[in-house]
Scaffold this motif. Structure first.
Motif, mmCIF file in Angstrom:
data_model
loop_
_atom_site.group_PDB
_atom_site.id
_atom_site.type_symbol
_atom_site.label_atom_id
_atom_site.label_comp_id
_atom_site.label_asym_id
_atom_site.label_seq_id
_atom_site.Cartn_x
_atom_site.Cartn_y
_atom_site.Cartn_z
ATOM 1 N N ALA A 1 2.352 2.318 2.382
ATOM 2 C CA ALA A 1 1.756 3.842 2.340
ATOM 3 C C ALA A 1 0.592 3.780 2.582
ATOM 4 C CB ALA A 1 2.312 4.552 1.154
ATOM 5 N N PRO A 2 -0.150 4.643 3.474
ATOM 6 C CA PRO A 2 -1.707 4.860 3.554
ATOM 7 C C PRO A 2 -2.387 5.431 2.397
ATOM 8 C CG PRO A 2 -0.630 6.760 4.487
ATOM 9 C CD PRO A 2 0.692 5.841 4.039
ATOM 10 N N LEU A 3 -3.020 4.507 1.669
ATOM 11 C CA LEU A 3 -4.131 5.023 0.608
ATOM 12 C C LEU A 3 -4.780 6.314 0.815
ATOM 13 C CD1 LEU A 3 -5.245 4.487 -2.406
ATOM 14 C CD2 LEU A 3 -6.981 3.286 -0.983
ATOM 15 N N TRP A 4 -5.461 6.389 2.033
ATOM 16 C CA TRP A 4 -6.383 7.722 2.145
ATOM 17 C C TRP A 4 -5.576 9.030 2.053
ATOM 18 C CZ3 TRP A 4 -4.969 3.957 5.881
ATOM 19 C CH2 TRP A 4 -4.070 4.448 6.987
ATOM 20 N N GLU A 5 -4.311 9.071 2.175
ATOM 21 C CA GLU A 5 -3.521 10.288 1.802
ATOM 22 C C GLU A 5 -3.481 10.662 0.357
ATOM 23 O OE1 GLU A 5 -2.328 12.509 3.996
ATOM 24 O OE2 GLU A 5 -2.665 11.494 5.836
ATOM 25 N N VAL A 6 -3.715 9.791 -0.416
ATOM 26 C CA VAL A 6 -3.521 9.861 -1.931
ATOM 27 C C VAL A 6 -4.791 9.704 -2.774
ATOM 28 C CG1 VAL A 6 -1.051 9.616 -1.841
ATOM 29 C CG2 VAL A 6 -2.559 7.539 -2.033
ATOM 30 N N LEU A 7 -5.801 8.993 -2.050
ATOM 31 C CA LEU A 7 -6.934 8.345 -2.788
ATOM 32 C C LEU A 7 -7.659 9.521 -3.623
ATOM 33 C CD1 LEU A 7 -8.771 5.910 -3.449
ATOM 34 C CD2 LEU A 7 -9.811 6.469 -1.369
#
Ligand code: 1HN
Length: 346
Positions: free
Chosen positions: A26-32
């Motif tokens: 999963a992409p971190l930047w969506e949840v960071l």
């Protein structure tokens, strides 16, 4: 690095997320922005459990199930922000346990550490690793990790105490173990009061070698705590936020009584108007004597003797009392301190 919520997600990115999702990526930047926040973002909310509300329910539970059938007849104090998770705070379990006259809560041991804070009743006992202790209101008793324990009530009145356990911490670490011996009561191998004689008088046996981080003393009587607070109240100025406050320690190393749960008792002198305070350890309070108010964030919680309440992590709170008041509290402070995470602000 973009730590702001991604609002418009392009078709191209969505397709990419779908493809990597099939590989459990999963992409971190969506949840960071949700993972790393400028200050604590706890689901725990301020809450009080009034004695007059919960006592009838506790007594009703005594009609519905025996201590033996329940193994432990406890009503769990669930934080409204954590319903269904058996938690009073994000990191600690709390409940009110009832043992009726003549009942036994059978022996077991588990990796979770427990504390008992006696709220009502007199003359029941808990046995910890082969030694019994008689419980009185305000006594603080620990059941260290992996020690055998059973409770019994040979007195003529119901006993009710607050249990606080590090269940959520042990669960986070996937380190749960439980064992039942197959007998109701463990064998008593020591005289009542032996541990207190050995470790409870600011002296230690000459050959004492610690077997764990936990205190070898498991009973901290209220009479001693009360006496200490009264002497302090007569001799020192109260702390502007805490009044006169002491922590329960492991006499062998000066650290907390248990490695996962910090425990404290404080006296707020009559007319005390405390200043705002906050710390990163969400805290469970139980009022022993007196009554007062705690302002937490936007809320005002009125509390009296035997009421339980919670102050969440990093929320400003202050105490105000008219009459002399004694409050016990417990939190995960030792864990945070061991990990260099604990902060406070007065
Ligand atoms: C437990 O063992 C006791 O021994 C009380 O009295 C409450 C809550 C969760 C897990 C174990 C006890 C408990 C518990």
């Amino acid at each position: 690095m973009s730590a702001v919520p991604q609002t418009q997600v392009s078709k191209e990115r969505q397709d990419f997320y779908k493809r990597i999702d099939t590989g459990h990526v999963a992409p971190l930047w969506e949840v960071l922005h949700d993972l790393i926040t400028p200050k604590p973002k706890t689901p725990c909310v301020p809450v009080a459990w009034k004695w007059q509300t919960v006592l009838p329910w506790i007594m009703e539970s005594g009609q519905l199930i025996t201590a033996k059938e329940a193994e432990r007849r406890v009503l769990v104090l669930e934080n409204p922000g954590l319903r269904g998770q058996a938690r009073a705070t994000h990191s600690l379990y709390a409940g009110l346990q009832l043992v009726l006259p003549g009942e036994i809560a059978p022996a077991h041991r588990h990796s979770q550490s427990a504390l008992r804070f006696i709220v009502s009743g007199d003359g029941a006992y808990t046995a910890v690793d082969g030694e019994r202790v008689t419980m009185h209101v305000g006594d603080f008793i620990i059941t260290p990790s992996w020690t055998w324990h059973d409770h019994g009530n040979p007195s003529s009145e119901p006993i009710i105490w607050m249990d606080v356990l590090d269940v959520p911490i042990v669960e986070l670490l996937d380190a749960q173990f439980l064992e039942r011996p197959g007998v109701e009561k463990q064998t008593i191998v020591r005289t009542e009061g032996e541990s207190f004689a050995r470790y409870g008088n600011t002296m230690m046996p000459l050959d004492y070698t610690p077997r764990s981080h936990t205190s070898p003393l498991f009973w901290y009587p209220y009479t001693r705590a009360r006496e200490a607070l009264a002497t302090l109240a007569a001799s020192e100025n109260p702390h502007p936020c805490h009044g006169h406050k002491l922590q329960y320690i492991n006499p062998a190393n000066g650290g907390p009584a248990m490695p996962t749960i910090g425990s404290f008792v404080q006296m707020l002198p009559s007319g005390f108007k405390g200043r705002d305070y906050r710390s990163t350890d969400s805290t469970i309070f139980s009022c022993v004597e007196g009554r007062g108010r705690v302002n937490v964030g936007e809320q005002t919680i009125e509390f009296g003797s035997k009421d339980t309440f919670v102050v969440p992590s990093w929320m400003k709170y202050r105490f105000e009392v008219e009459e002399e008041t004694v409050v016990f509290s417990a939190s995960d402070r030792p864990v945070q301190q061991a990990l260099d995470l604990w902060r406070e602000e007065a």
